[in-house]
Design a protein around this motif. Structure first.
Motif: not given
Length: 159
Positions: A117-139
């Motif tokens: 789980v990467g709460v601190l890396t959400i900005p990087i992950e969302a930039k490349y994969f989108g917020m929806k994918v980032t949220f689903i992966r982290n959840a």
């Protein structure tokens, strides 16, 4: 790490011999991508450094120790989710926590969330994969970590 650097340098050299144009193009593209992501990586590193400054080993032991009860699992999941440590630091830290009385199940939740789980890396992950994918992966990773912890509780209470 030195071994990986040597292997990478050797393979790059071999690639340069085989096809210098493709190798140079690949290295240039890699450097361009690196410099594009560098500001975001530096921001994340700064945030991580500040967080780790305030979260000491003693604080981790207080909230993850035997006396914390079920709150230890919640604390482990939250702390693991918002921390970002490389494995070569996380695993020795887990060993220290075990020696101080933190259960293996709590450590399992902590390490699993820490690595997945990467709460601190959400900005990087969302930039490349989108917020929806980032949220689903982290959840899903968070839920997986809780399941791992529950499985560890069952394993260690049966044994």
């Amino acid at each position: 790490m030195l071994t990986m650097i040597i292997i990478s340098a050797a393979l790059t050299f071999i690639s340069l011999i085989v096809d210098s144009k493709k190798t140079i193009k690949g290295v240039k593209n890699g450097l361009i991508q690196f410099f594009k992501i560098l500001p975001t990586i530096l921001t994340v590193i700064i945030i991580i450094s500040v967080v780790l400054h305030f979260v000491s080993k003693e604080l981790l032991i207080e909230y993850l120790g035997e006396n914390a009860g079920w709150e230890a699992y919640i604390s482990a999941a939250i702390l693991g989710s918002v921390s970002l440590l490389p494995g070569f630091i996380a695993y020795p830290l887990a060993g220290i926590l075990v020696k101080t009385g933190v259960s293996y199940a709590v450590i399992a939740v902590f390490i699993t969330t820490l690595m997945m789980v990467g709460v601190l890396t959400i900005p990087i992950e969302a930039k490349y994969f989108g917020m929806k994918v980032t949220f689903i992966r982290n959840a899903l990773s968070f839920i997986g970590a809780v399941i791992v912890g529950a499985a560890m509780v069952l394993v260690y209470t049966v044994i």
